[in-house]
Scaffold this motif. Sequence first.
Motif, mmCIF file in Angstrom:
data_model
loop_
_atom_site.group_PDB
_atom_site.id
_atom_site.type_symbol
_atom_site.label_atom_id
_atom_site.label_comp_id
_atom_site.label_asym_id
_atom_site.label_seq_id
_atom_site.Cartn_x
_atom_site.Cartn_y
_atom_site.Cartn_z
ATOM 1 N N PRO A 145 0.830 -1.213 0.000
ATOM 2 C CA PRO A 145 0.000 0.000 0.000
ATOM 3 C C PRO A 145 0.862 1.259 0.000
ATOM 4 O O PRO A 145 1.931 1.296 0.606
ATOM 5 C CB PRO A 145 -0.790 -0.105 1.309
ATOM 6 N N ARG A 146 0.390 2.271 -0.692
ATOM 7 C CA ARG A 146 1.077 3.561 -0.710
ATOM 8 C C ARG A 146 0.747 4.339 0.551
ATOM 9 O O ARG A 146 1.522 5.194 0.979
ATOM 10 C CB ARG A 146 0.612 4.334 -1.965
ATOM 11 N N GLY A 147 -0.412 4.080 1.136
ATOM 12 C CA GLY A 147 -0.788 4.767 2.369
ATOM 13 C C GLY A 147 -2.057 5.594 2.241
ATOM 14 O O GLY A 147 -2.372 6.381 3.127
ATOM 15 N N TYR A 148 -2.789 5.410 1.131
ATOM 16 C CA TYR A 148 -4.039 6.166 0.980
ATOM 17 C C TYR A 148 -5.023 5.768 2.064
ATOM 18 O O TYR A 148 -5.131 4.597 2.424
ATOM 19 C CB TYR A 148 -4.684 5.885 -0.390
ATOM 20 N N GLN A 149 -5.756 6.755 2.595
ATOM 21 C CA GLN A 149 -6.865 6.491 3.510
ATOM 22 C C GLN A 149 -8.038 6.035 2.664
ATOM 23 O O GLN A 149 -8.478 6.749 1.772
ATOM 24 C CB GLN A 149 -7.265 7.778 4.247
ATOM 25 N N ILE A 150 -8.549 4.857 2.956
ATOM 26 C CA ILE A 150 -9.682 4.353 2.190
ATOM 27 C C ILE A 150 -10.911 4.412 3.082
ATOM 28 O O ILE A 150 -11.007 3.660 4.046
ATOM 29 C CB ILE A 150 -9.400 2.916 1.688
ATOM 30 N N PRO A 151 -11.859 5.316 2.793
ATOM 31 C CA PRO A 151 -13.023 5.471 3.664
ATOM 32 C C PRO A 151 -13.780 4.141 3.770
ATOM 33 O O PRO A 151 -13.900 3.420 2.773
ATOM 34 C CB PRO A 151 -13.884 6.513 2.940
ATOM 35 N N GLY A 152 -14.220 3.820 4.974
ATOM 36 C CA GLY A 152 -15.033 2.602 5.162
ATOM 37 C C GLY A 152 -14.205 1.365 5.427
ATOM 38 O O GLY A 152 -14.748 0.320 5.741
ATOM 39 N N ARG A 153 -12.869 1.463 5.271
ATOM 40 C CA ARG A 153 -12.051 0.285 5.547
ATOM 41 C C ARG A 153 -11.653 0.277 7.014
ATOM 42 O O ARG A 153 -11.286 1.309 7.575
ATOM 43 C CB ARG A 153 -10.793 0.306 4.683
ATOM 44 N N LYS A 154 -11.712 -0.899 7.634
ATOM 45 C CA LYS A 154 -11.216 -1.015 9.004
ATOM 46 C C LYS A 154 -9.719 -0.749 8.979
ATOM 47 O O LYS A 154 -8.980 -1.336 8.188
ATOM 48 C CB LYS A 154 -11.466 -2.424 9.556
ATOM 49 N N GLU A 155 -9.240 0.151 9.815
ATOM 50 C CA GLU A 155 -7.804 0.437 9.820
ATOM 51 C C GLU A 155 -7.076 -0.611 10.660
ATOM 52 O O GLU A 155 -7.446 -0.903 11.789
ATOM 53 C CB GLU A 155 -7.545 1.832 10.387
ATOM 54 N N GLU A 156 -6.054 -1.197 10.082
ATOM 55 C CA GLU A 156 -5.256 -2.151 10.838
ATOM 56 C C GLU A 156 -4.354 -1.394 11.818
ATOM 57 O O GLU A 156 -3.978 -0.258 11.578
ATOM 58 C CB GLU A 156 -4.327 -2.960 9.927
#
Lengths: 254, 254
Positions: free
Chosen positions: A241-252
Amino acid sequence: MKLYVIGLGPGNPDTLTSQAKKALQACGTIVGYTVYVDLIRPHFPHKEWISTPMRQEVDRCRAAIEAALSGKDVAVVCSGDAGVYGMAGLILELLESYPAEQVCRLETQVIPGITAACGGAAVLGAPLMHDFAVISLSDLLTPWEQIAQRLALAAQGDFVICLYNPASKKRADYLQKACDIVLQYQPGETVCGLVRHIGREGESARILSLSALRDTPADMFTTVYIGNRQTRKIHQWMVTPRGYQIPGRKEEAH
Amino acid sequence: MKLYVIGLGPGNPDTLTSQAKKALQACGTIVGYTVYVDLIRPHFPHKEWISTPMRQEVDRCRAAIEAALSGKDVAVVCSGDAGVYGMAGLILELLESYPAEQVCRLETQVIPGITAACGGAAVLGAPLMHDFAVISLSDLLTPWEQIAQRLALAAQGDFVICLYNPASKKRADYLQKACDIVLQYQPGETVCGLVRHIGREGESARILSLSALRDTPADMFTTVYIGNRQTRKIHQWMVTPRGYQIPGRKEEAH
């Protein structure tokens, strides 16, 4: 008086750029390592071909320069990118011993191609989306101590690592030695990938852990990817991953 | 149901591969960042174009996936290589939240392109002939401390270093900060290079010392090369020798 150094890409003529194709068409003489010359010869009829086996790089490049100085339009071809472990550097180094006025008369140009790091990454998915280090495990021209130090520093920096020339008959255990160095800094579960015969007949790819990679045989036709701590397997792909914030994804947790 | 992620190369349509061109021709819908879409739009008439400005990468990629799932053949385009700081990773990450059976129906493929590291290297000569590290100085998605650590380790390892995104309006002094880190390990005379607008109108290149690079302004259109201890200027070129023995050449002391 043209002297082109051309990267052919992974091997399939489909991976040539238009620029490379036009340059090959413009040259009457094509110079290269026997195996690569044979790959493209059927696509460019009516050329003069000069090919020499592996390990005769200096003679091959000098022959190309002499042919260009004699008035021919010459293309030196390499697989992948001419500027990544290819012939571009040697051609320019050899030109150093020619007087500037002679060199000026030559129209020298390096024409880039898809290097194995990029070609193989596309097969695996997207392993090189973040900072990465490209390291050749061949110790023909580089002392092993320097290769080992670079592996250790790249692993410490959590770079994705792309290995060229991971093994050969004489260096059967080099990939294992390289993995052992990386394992001092990165966990055994680190996601890794292998691609063999990129873009050619018989292409194959595999995603596996760093521990499993350690015990996997490789050869000169293999390009190896060692992920960073964020690299994951997603469906059938290796992805850093490049590090984009993906809305709706559970953050690890990191 | 095709979903291609395509690297366009440095920007000139001549640097596209045949594979990328065929894929673009096969797709009815092309998705990309406004600037890149405008570069290729004249060469591919009669397409549906979806473009979004910078920083809307997640929306853009999601729109591409939804269009492909609705039955369209979709190409997501990036400059350079889609797999090097491009959109390949984000597309595959977003596919993670879709069920495998839906993902299987999509014909997803990453098609590599000439990344700036290789395109710019060809302009300068042959700076990447030995092991190298690719580092982005953008701290939008990566903490500066990690970037700084990677710069230090790459310099310690005597890697050639290729810098992407060396500066922007908000990060005007980042290249200077990066050079200061490298200068802790490498001499001020280290041979460096800059290429601006690779393969586009107004392309320019410069070879200079690491000390001079430190005080040189750069922008988002610049790719920067910091040589290793063997990198030299030969005629007008920046060259990192691979290590070939050249008969008849005086050997320098190392």
